[in-house]
Design a protein around this motif. Structure first.
Motif, PDB file in Angstrom:
ATOM      1  N   ARG A  59       0.820  -1.222   0.000  1.00 33.73           N
ATOM      2  CA  ARG A  59       0.000   0.000   0.000  1.00 33.73           C
ATOM      3  C   ARG A  59       0.850   1.267   0.000  1.00 33.73           C
ATOM      4  NH1 ARG A  59      -5.587   0.955   1.397  1.00 33.73           N
ATOM      5  NH2 ARG A  59      -6.690  -1.007   1.125  1.00 33.73           N
ATOM      6  N   LYS A  60       1.974   1.219   0.725  1.00 34.79           N
ATOM      7  CA  LYS A  60       2.772   2.441   0.931  1.00 34.79           C
ATOM      8  C   LYS A  60       4.069   2.450   0.122  1.00 34.79           C
ATOM      9  CE  LYS A  60       0.348   4.529   4.203  1.00 34.79           C
ATOM     10  NZ  LYS A  60      -0.229   5.859   3.913  1.00 34.79           N
ATOM     11  N   GLY A  61       4.426   1.300  -0.455  1.00 29.63           N
ATOM     12  CA  GLY A  61       5.637   1.247  -1.260  1.00 29.63           C
ATOM     13  C   GLY A  61       6.919   1.086  -0.470  1.00 29.63           C
ATOM     14  N   ARG A  62       6.836   1.172   0.844  1.00 31.22           N
ATOM     15  CA  ARG A  62       8.029   1.045   1.691  1.00 31.22           C
ATOM     16  C   ARG A  62       7.591   0.834   3.126  1.00 31.22           C
ATOM     17  NH1 ARG A  62       8.889   6.402   4.323  1.00 31.22           N
ATOM     18  NH2 ARG A  62       7.078   7.557   3.647  1.00 31.22           N
ATOM     19  N   ILE A  63       8.551   0.540   3.982  1.00 35.05           N
ATOM     20  CA  ILE A  63       8.294   0.457   5.425  1.00 35.05           C
ATOM     21  C   ILE A  63       9.222   1.416   6.168  1.00 35.05           C
ATOM     22  CG2 ILE A  63       8.504  -1.060   7.443  1.00 35.05           C
ATOM     23  CD1 ILE A  63       7.266  -3.270   5.685  1.00 35.05           C
ATOM     24  N   GLU A  64      10.440   1.528   5.669  1.00 30.86           N
ATOM     25  CA  GLU A  64      11.432   2.393   6.304  1.00 30.86           C
ATOM     26  C   GLU A  64      10.914   3.829   6.414  1.00 30.86           C
ATOM     27  OE1 GLU A  64      15.201   2.269   4.375  1.00 30.86           O
ATOM     28  OE2 GLU A  64      16.200   3.347   5.999  1.00 30.86           O
ATOM     29  N   GLY A  65      11.037   4.384   7.609  1.00 31.56           N
ATOM     30  CA  GLY A  65      10.678   5.782   7.817  1.00 31.56           C
ATOM     31  C   GLY A  65       9.201   6.049   8.084  1.00 31.56           C
ATOM     32  N   LEU A  66       8.339   5.025   7.924  1.00 30.62           N
ATOM     33  CA  LEU A  66       6.911   5.245   8.186  1.00 30.62           C
ATOM     34  C   LEU A  66       6.660   5.370   9.686  1.00 30.62           C
ATOM     35  CD1 LEU A  66       5.070   2.705   5.817  1.00 30.62           C
ATOM     36  CD2 LEU A  66       5.426   5.153   5.452  1.00 30.62           C
ATOM     37  N   LYS A  67       5.670   6.191  10.025  1.00 29.52           N
ATOM     38  CA  LYS A  67       5.244   6.297  11.428  1.00 29.52           C
ATOM     39  C   LYS A  67       4.087   5.322  11.644  1.00 29.52           C
ATOM     40  CE  LYS A  67       6.317  11.231  11.922  1.00 29.52           C
ATOM     41  NZ  LYS A  67       6.783  11.471  10.531  1.00 29.52           N
ATOM     42  N   VAL A  68       4.324   4.284  12.448  1.00 34.30           N
ATOM     43  CA  VAL A  68       3.317   3.246  12.668  1.00 34.30           C
ATOM     44  C   VAL A  68       2.872   3.279  14.129  1.00 34.30           C
ATOM     45  CG1 VAL A  68       2.791   0.781  12.511  1.00 34.30           C
ATOM     46  CG2 VAL A  68       4.440   1.803  10.911  1.00 34.30           C
ATOM     47  N   ALA A  69       1.570   3.494  14.356  1.00 28.93           N
ATOM     48  CA  ALA A  69       1.032   3.492  15.720  1.00 28.93           C
ATOM     49  C   ALA A  69       0.312   2.169  15.968  1.00 28.93           C
ATOM     50  CB  ALA A  69       0.068   4.664  15.899  1.00 28.93           C
ATOM     51  N   ILE A  70       0.774   1.425  16.970  1.00 29.82           N
ATOM     52  CA  ILE A  70       0.129   0.159  17.343  1.00 29.82           C
ATOM     53  C   ILE A  70      -0.640   0.428  18.634  1.00 29.82           C
ATOM     54  CG2 ILE A  70       0.496  -2.281  17.897  1.00 29.82           C
ATOM     55  CD1 ILE A  70       3.037  -2.202  16.237  1.00 29.82           C
ATOM     56  N   CYS A  71      -1.972   0.244  18.578  1.00 26.11           N
ATOM     57  CA  CYS A  71      -2.832   0.780  19.640  1.00 26.11           C
ATOM     58  C   CYS A  71      -3.710  -0.270  20.294  1.00 26.11           C
ATOM     59  CB  CYS A  71      -3.789   1.816  19.044  1.00 26.11           C
ATOM     60  SG  CYS A  71      -3.009   3.037  17.998  1.00 26.11           S
ATOM     61  N   GLY A  72      -3.788  -0.230  21.597  1.00 26.11           N
ATOM     62  CA  GLY A  72      -4.743  -1.069  22.313  1.00 26.11           C
ATOM     63  C   GLY A  72      -4.086  -1.923  23.374  1.00 26.11           C
ATOM     64  N   ASP A  73      -4.499  -3.175  23.428  1.00 22.64           N
ATOM     65  CA  ASP A  73      -4.044  -4.082  24.485  1.00 22.64           C
ATOM     66  C   ASP A  73      -2.664  -4.650  24.136  1.00 22.64           C
ATOM     67  OD1 ASP A  73      -3.686  -5.990  26.401  1.00 22.64           O
ATOM     68  OD2 ASP A  73      -5.496  -7.152  25.920  1.00 22.64           O
ATOM     69  N   ILE A  74      -1.654  -3.812  24.291  1.00 19.06           N
ATOM     70  CA  ILE A  74      -0.293  -4.219  23.923  1.00 19.06           C
ATOM     71  C   ILE A  74       0.242  -5.269  24.897  1.00 19.06           C
ATOM     72  CG2 ILE A  74       2.080  -3.348  23.624  1.00 19.06           C
ATOM     73  CD1 ILE A  74       0.838  -1.131  22.139  1.00 19.06           C
ATOM     74  N   LEU A  75      -0.169  -5.140  26.167  1.00 26.86           N
ATOM     75  CA  LEU A  75       0.344  -6.039  27.211  1.00 26.86           C
ATOM     76  C   LEU A  75       0.170  -7.509  26.845  1.00 26.86           C
ATOM     77  CD1 LEU A  75       1.516  -6.218  30.112  1.00 26.86           C
ATOM     78  CD2 LEU A  75      -0.846  -6.307  30.936  1.00 26.86           C
ATOM     79  N   HIS A  76      -0.998  -7.858  26.289  1.00 25.45           N
ATOM     80  CA  HIS A  76      -1.291  -9.265  26.025  1.00 25.45           C
ATOM     81  C   HIS A  76      -1.064  -9.670  24.569  1.00 25.45           C
ATOM     82  CE1 HIS A  76      -3.812  -8.223  29.596  1.00 25.45           C
ATOM     83  NE2 HIS A  76      -3.195  -9.286  30.027  1.00 25.45           N
TER      84      HIS A  76
END
Ligand code: CP
Length: 313
Positions: free
Chosen positions: A146-163
């Motif tokens: 979708r974005k053509g790359r991964i390097e340098g992207l800002k990725v927010a992972i949200c929610g129940d990170i603990l589990h």
């Protein structure tokens, strides 16, 4: 044997190699003839000791598209219900000469334990809160396409990170490929020492989403919350639900992702989940089949007498 137990420890070129291999299987899976016989005469056992829709089905479809004989072990009707231990079950499976075993288990480390006792490659389909490597690979493939790359992207992972094993595998993968990763969670669901993953922690959702290129939402894993503080769903949605209004703080072309299963109205608003321009949720499922085909192919190369993947570099 080469196993795939986690993303941790994989080199960036190994991740890139699996993603490139998967591209080929995306094309095959979209064609009318969804078949390649390279795993013909090999036996694949899927042993899922925890529920699954996406991972189990896509591993089964992936094996079949490659010509393998795929067998799903039904845990509910297995002799584990009669008290057989996990290790005895592993030795029993091994005695049937499988060529690859795919395992999901609710205990972190259980898949590595089984891998140490069997004579074939083992793929981790999710172990406790430890890792879910093929999920992170399919997420990366989706983002890259979708974005053509991964390097340098800002990725927010949200929610129940603990589990979340999905979050852990993604932290390792996205760090290896050079993304800027944020972990957004209530203080009670944020693991202590999360900075060791190279991520920045946010307890304020709007601050965490500001300027994000990709937002990955996670489910509240109630089944892993025995006795722990559990927010009310309404309260959780108010502070940490991904709504159309909240999405406005992210980048204009933000990509919304969710590994599934989704709890609509808890961590994600339906309007956002179903926004076909921005949501990649069904595409993630499609990439799951391709990534699992790549992993099954690559990990069985040595026993098929095909040059080992490490020989390629
Ligand atoms: N994302 C994922 O692992 O989904 P399942 O639990 O349905 O396999």
């Amino acid at each position: 044997h080469a196993h795939l137990l986690g993303i941790e420890g994989l080199k960036p070129w190994e991740i890139g190699f699996l993603l490139s291999e998967a591209e080929h299987w995306v094309e095959l899976s979209r064609s009318a003839h969804k078949r390649d016989e390279r795993l013909a005469s090999l036996t694949q056992i899927n042993a899922f000791f925890e529920n699954s829709t996406r991972t189990l089905l896509s591993f089964e479809i992936a094996g079949k598209r490659l010509g393998a004989d795929v067998v799903n072990m039904s845990v509910q009707s297995s002799s584990m219900k009669k008290g057989e231990t996990l290790l005895d079950t592993a030795l029993t499976l091994n005695a049937m000469h499988p060529d690859v075993i795919v395992i999901r288990h609710d205990a972190s480390g259980a898949v590595a334990l089984i891998a140490s006792k069997v004579d074939c490659p083992v793929l981790n389909a999710g172990d406790g809160r430890h890792e879910h490597p093929t999920q992170a690979l399919l997420d990366a493939l989706t983002i890259r396409r979708r974005k053509g790359r991964i390097e340098g992207l800002k990725v927010a992972i949200c929610g129940d990170i603990l589990h979340s094993r999905v979050a852990r595998s993604n932290f390792h993968l996205l760090a290896a490929l050079g993304a800027e990763v944020r972990a957004v969670a209530p203080p009670t669901l944020m693991p202590a020492g999360i900075e060791r993953f190279g991520v920045t922690a946010f307890t304020d959702m709007d601050a965490g989403l500001e300027g994000a290129d990709v937002i990955m939402m996670l489910r509240l894993q109630r089944e892993r919350m025995a006795g722990a503080y559990l927010p009310s769903e309404r309260e959780y949605f108010h502070f940490y639900g991904l709504t159309a209004k909240r999405l406005a703080t992210a980048g204009d072309n933000v990509l919304v992702m969710h590994p599934g299963p989704m709890n609509r109205g808890v961590e994600i608003e339906s309007q956002v989940a179903d926004d076909i321009a921005r949501s990649a949720i069904t595409e993630q499922v499609e990439m799951g089949v391709a990534v699992r085909m790549a992993c099954l192919d690559v990990l069985t190369r040595a026993r098929r007498g095909v040059a080992d993947w490490e020989a390629r570099v």
